[in-house]
Design a protein around this motif. Structure first.
Motif, short mmCIF file in Angstrom:
data_model
loop_
_atom_site.label_atom_id
_atom_site.label_comp_id
_atom_site.label_asym_id
_atom_site.label_seq_id
_atom_site.Cartn_x
_atom_site.Cartn_y
_atom_site.Cartn_z
N TRP A 1 64.27 16.71 35.80
CA TRP A 1 63.99 18.13 35.55
C TRP A 1 64.35 18.55 34.13
CZ3 TRP A 1 67.79 16.26 38.80
CH2 TRP A 1 69.10 16.40 38.35
N TYR B 1 64.73 28.71 36.03
CA TYR B 1 63.72 27.65 35.94
C TYR B 1 64.34 26.38 36.51
CZ TYR B 1 60.20 24.58 33.68
OH TYR B 1 59.20 23.67 33.42
N THR B 2 63.68 25.78 37.45
CA THR B 2 64.15 24.59 38.18
C THR B 2 65.50 24.82 38.86
OG1 THR B 2 65.19 23.42 36.30
CG2 THR B 2 62.85 22.99 36.70
N CYS C 1 63.90 26.11 42.92
CA CYS C 1 63.27 24.97 43.60
C CYS C 1 64.27 23.87 43.96
CB CYS C 1 62.13 24.39 42.76
SG CYS C 1 62.68 23.53 41.27
N TYR D 1 58.26 26.70 39.74
CA TYR D 1 57.85 25.30 39.69
C TYR D 1 58.56 24.56 40.81
CZ TYR D 1 57.71 20.42 38.29
OH TYR D 1 57.54 19.05 38.29
N PRO D 2 57.91 23.62 41.47
CA PRO D 2 56.50 23.25 41.42
C PRO D 2 55.69 24.10 42.40
CG PRO D 2 57.71 21.69 42.78
CD PRO D 2 58.70 22.72 42.31
N ASP E 1 49.86 32.24 35.05
CA ASP E 1 50.01 30.80 34.82
C ASP E 1 50.74 30.57 33.50
OD1 ASP E 1 48.70 30.08 37.13
OD2 ASP E 1 46.74 29.96 36.18
N ASN E 2 51.58 29.56 33.49
CA ASN E 2 52.30 29.21 32.27
C ASN E 2 51.42 28.34 31.39
OD1 ASN E 2 54.11 28.55 30.28
ND2 ASN E 2 55.28 27.12 31.53
N SER F 1 53.06 25.07 29.76
CA SER F 1 53.56 23.96 30.56
C SER F 1 53.31 22.63 29.86
CB SER F 1 52.85 23.91 31.91
OG SER F 1 53.23 24.99 32.72
N ARG G 1 53.53 19.06 34.63
CA ARG G 1 53.83 20.41 35.13
C ARG G 1 52.66 21.38 34.90
NH1 ARG G 1 60.34 21.22 33.97
NH2 ARG G 1 60.91 19.16 34.73
N ARG H 1 51.05 23.81 37.54
CA ARG H 1 52.01 23.89 38.65
C ARG H 1 53.15 24.86 38.36
NH1 ARG H 1 54.12 18.33 40.19
NH2 ARG H 1 54.45 19.31 42.19
N GLU H 2 52.95 25.72 37.34
CA GLU H 2 53.99 26.68 36.96
C GLU H 2 53.40 28.08 36.82
OE1 GLU H 2 57.18 24.03 34.44
OE2 GLU H 2 55.63 25.07 33.29
#
Length: 196
Positions: free
Chosen positions: A12, A105-106, A109, A138-139, A172-173, A176, A180, A183-184
């Motif tokens: 990650w 972030y992360t 998840c 994410y994800p 949407d990012n 990324s 990724r 998926r972000e």
């Protein structure tokens, strides 16, 4: 998590600043004041967010991760006076003064889904009335198991709405990287005042 950091099994960790954070900082699109980064790991984003107008606190339960963050900080004379790292469990962490910005972030998840309501409650508790919660989801998907556990705007809304936090925007990012991409989703959340 400590074992993962000690054995350097940290997929990650991007090994640098999250590109989206770099962009938002360069465009001055984030609140100033006090900022929190739970699950800060190596501290790249903590340092990128820090400036004379934004004091940043990075939390992590891994001592090894924080050792790396402190080592990185010692080499960053620009930001080192505006950061603080704490080895503490997010769920037991408290501050007398709330934060103007929280970046996740992360972290969401990485938590067992059963902990998500407690995550949301703690976020609402730590966030200032006019503060902003920035979530880089994410994800995004519907896979089973984890960590990382699947994330989605609905999963965040399900736990944040009851705590009075609502999305200002979900997008949407476009910054990324690698696998990724697609998926972000960037979510920007604020507390809403109940209508009487």
């Amino acid at each position: 998590w400590e074992k993962c950091w000690a054995e350097r099994v940290t997929p990650w960790d991007l090994g640098g600043v999250t590109p989206l954070i770099q962009h938002l900082v360069s465009q001055e699109q984030l609140p100033q004041g006090r900022c929190l980064v739970p699950g800060c790991g190596s501290g790249y984003d903590v340092l990128a967010l820090a400036n004379p107008s934004r004091h940043v606190v990075g939390l992590d339960i891994s001592e090894t991760a924080l050792e790396r963050a402190k080592e990185l900080t010692s080499k960053n004379t620009t930001s080192q006076n505006y950061v603080e790292f704490k080895a503490v469990d997010f769920f037991s962490y408290s501050e007398p003064k709330p934060f103007d910005l929280i970046f996740d972030y992360t972290f969401f998840c990485a938590l067992e889904p059963s902990l998500r309501p407690a995550w949301a409650k703690k976020m609402a508790e730590l966030l200032a009335r006019d503060g902003e919660l920035l979530t880089l989801m994410y994800p995004v998907g519907d896979h089973e198991g984890g960590p990382p556990y699947a994330a989605s705007p609905k999963a965040y809304e399900a736990v944040l709405h009851p705590c009075g936090l609502h999305a200002l925007s979900l997008e949407d990012n476009k910054f990324s990287i690698g696998a990724r991409k697609g998926r972000e989703i960037l979510g920007r959340w604020k507390k809403t005042t109940p209508r009487i």
